[in-house]
Design an enzyme around this catalytic site. Structure first.
Site, PDB file in Angstrom:
ATOM      1  N   CYS A 217     -66.885   8.185  15.396  1.00  8.79           N
ATOM      2  CA  CYS A 217     -66.053   9.276  14.632  1.00  8.79           C
ATOM      3  C   CYS A 217     -65.855   8.901  13.174  1.00  8.79           C
ATOM      4  O   CYS A 217     -66.821   8.163  12.734  1.00  8.79           O
ATOM      5  CB  CYS A 217     -64.733   9.228  15.423  1.00  8.79           C
ATOM      6  SG  CYS A 217     -63.706   7.557  15.447  1.00  8.79           S
TER       7      CYS A 217
ATOM      8  N   ASN B 299     -63.122   5.140  13.468  1.00  5.30           N
ATOM      9  CA  ASN B 299     -63.135   4.242  14.553  1.00  5.30           C
ATOM     10  C   ASN B 299     -61.706   3.447  14.998  1.00  5.30           C
ATOM     11  O   ASN B 299     -61.951   2.374  15.513  1.00  5.30           O
ATOM     12  CB  ASN B 299     -64.370   3.013  14.386  1.00  5.30           C
ATOM     13  CG  ASN B 299     -64.824   2.454  15.651  1.00  5.30           C
ATOM     14  OD1 ASN B 299     -65.011   1.237  15.415  1.00  5.30           O
ATOM     15  ND2 ASN B 299     -64.829   2.978  16.608  1.00  5.30           N
TER      16      ASN B 299
ATOM     17  N   CYS C 297     -59.541   6.031  16.344  1.00  4.19           N
ATOM     18  CA  CYS C 297     -58.771   6.956  17.284  1.00  4.19           C
ATOM     19  C   CYS C 297     -59.827   7.566  18.426  1.00  4.19           C
ATOM     20  O   CYS C 297     -59.717   7.181  19.439  1.00  4.19           O
ATOM     21  CB  CYS C 297     -57.946   8.189  16.493  1.00  4.19           C
ATOM     22  SG  CYS C 297     -56.775   7.296  15.147  1.00  4.19           S
ATOM     23  N   ARG C 298     -60.645   8.608  17.796  1.00  5.52           N
ATOM     24  CA  ARG C 298     -61.350   9.185  18.773  1.00  5.52           C
ATOM     25  C   ARG C 298     -62.384   8.200  19.373  1.00  5.52           C
ATOM     26  O   ARG C 298     -62.636   8.264  20.760  1.00  5.52           O
ATOM     27  CB  ARG C 298     -61.926  10.344  18.132  1.00  5.52           C
ATOM     28  CG  ARG C 298     -60.941  11.402  17.897  1.00  5.52           C
ATOM     29  CD  ARG C 298     -61.351  12.479  16.872  1.00  5.52           C
ATOM     30  NE  ARG C 298     -61.739  11.805  15.325  1.00  5.52           N
ATOM     31  CZ  ARG C 298     -62.440  12.448  14.664  1.00  5.52           C
ATOM     32  NH1 ARG C 298     -62.699  13.826  14.692  1.00  5.52           N
ATOM     33  NH2 ARG C 298     -62.674  11.764  13.449  1.00  5.52           N
ATOM     34  N   SER C 299     -63.369   7.472  18.749  1.00  6.21           N
ATOM     35  CA  SER C 299     -64.413   7.071  19.175  1.00  6.21           C
ATOM     36  C   SER C 299     -64.077   5.851  20.260  1.00  6.21           C
ATOM     37  O   SER C 299     -64.750   5.666  21.344  1.00  6.21           O
ATOM     38  CB  SER C 299     -65.537   6.673  18.400  1.00  6.21           C
ATOM     39  OG  SER C 299     -65.062   5.756  17.354  1.00  6.21           O
TER      40      SER C 299
ATOM     41  N   ASP D  36     -59.445  15.651  14.916  1.00 10.10           N
ATOM     42  CA  ASP D  36     -59.071  14.363  14.410  1.00 10.10           C
ATOM     43  C   ASP D  36     -57.482  14.350  14.748  1.00 10.10           C
ATOM     44  O   ASP D  36     -56.756  14.893  13.920  1.00 10.10           O
ATOM     45  CB  ASP D  36     -59.293  14.175  13.074  1.00 10.10           C
ATOM     46  CG  ASP D  36     -58.816  13.023  12.520  1.00 10.10           C
ATOM     47  OD1 ASP D  36     -58.180  12.355  12.822  1.00 10.10           O
ATOM     48  OD2 ASP D  36     -59.543  12.482  11.214  1.00 10.10           O
TER      49      ASP D  36
HETATM   50  P1  4NP Z   1     -60.597   8.554  13.963  1.00 11.15           P
HETATM   51  O1  4NP Z   1     -59.472   9.052  12.941  1.00 11.15           O
HETATM   52  O2  4NP Z   1     -61.787   9.242  12.936  1.00 11.15           O
HETATM   53  O3  4NP Z   1     -60.652   9.494  15.247  1.00 11.15           O
HETATM   54  O4  4NP Z   1     -60.542   7.179  14.255  1.00 11.15           O
HETATM   55  C1  4NP Z   1     -59.216   8.850  11.937  1.00 11.15           C
HETATM   56  C2  4NP Z   1     -58.807   7.515  11.429  1.00 11.15           C
HETATM   57  C3  4NP Z   1     -58.297   7.232  10.143  1.00 11.15           C
HETATM   58  C4  4NP Z   1     -58.522   8.286   9.322  1.00 11.15           C
HETATM   59  C5  4NP Z   1     -59.099   9.527   9.538  1.00 11.15           C
HETATM   60  C6  4NP Z   1     -59.377   9.584  10.894  1.00 11.15           C
HETATM   61  N1  4NP Z   1     -58.289   7.865   8.000  1.00 11.15           N
HETATM   62  O5  4NP Z   1     -58.477   8.672   6.797  1.00 11.15           O
HETATM   63  O6  4NP Z   1     -58.083   6.791   7.712  1.00 11.15           O
END
Ligand code: 4NP
Length: 153
Positions: free
Chosen positions: A8, A11, A13-15, A124
């Site tokens: 994602c 790294n 939240c989703r992945s 997200d």
């Molecule tokens: P992820 O979520 O891609 O599912 O881990 C996010 C985590 C952090 C951010 C964006 C999405 N960020 O902008 O810091």
């Protein structure tokens, strides 16, 4: 042995959720010895951090404890892994731009196995409320099960 990488943006939240849920699906199916799993982010802002506390809370409450430290995806990952599953279309585009074209077939969109007409992206949850983190778990449970079926012995 099938080596599977979930990717994602951050790294956190989703992945890591997809990795933890897929690991539990493997345990339940007695197929843990068939796979090596990891997750990574296209960005490096959160490298070294554990998953977001809201991610950990939602996943733990639904039976998926996780232990992970965020890391950024690298070109070497396309050598090491057999299948790289992008959590959304932007991640997919970023991975294709990073990888040598010879590796493009192993880079796939996670929700490509979801029901026809479903959204293409795992949304997200980072800037939203807690329900978004629960929704991520529910999506990766459903679609992760389909990947497990597809990736037969
Ligand atoms: P992820 O979520 O891609 O599912 O881990 C996010 C985590 C952090 C951010 C964006 C999405 N960020 O902008 O810091």
């Amino acid at each position: 042995m099938q080596r599977l990488l979930f990717v994602c943006l951050g790294n956190i939240c989703r992945s890591p959720t997809a990795e933890a849920v897929f690991a539990e699906l493997l345990r339940r199916a007695g197929r843990m010895d068939e796979f090596q799993l990891d997750s990574a982010g296209t960005g490096d802002w959160h490298a070294g951090e554990p998953p977001d506390l809201r991610t950990q809370a939602a996943a733990r409450a639904l039976g998926y404890p996780m232990r992970h430290r965020a890391r950024q995806v690298s070109r070497q990952d396309f050598e090491r892994f057999d299948l790289v599953l992008a959590m959304d279309r932007q991640n997919h585009r970023d991975l294709l731009a990073l990888a040598d074209p010879v590796h493009h077939p192993k880079i796939q969109l996670f929700r490509s196995l979801d029901d026809p007409g479903s959204p293409a992206d795992v949304p997200d949850p980072y800037y939203g409320g807690e329900e978004g983190f629960v929704e991520v778990v529910r999506i990766v449970e459903r679609v992760g099960g389909r990947w497990l079926e597809k990736l037969g012995r």
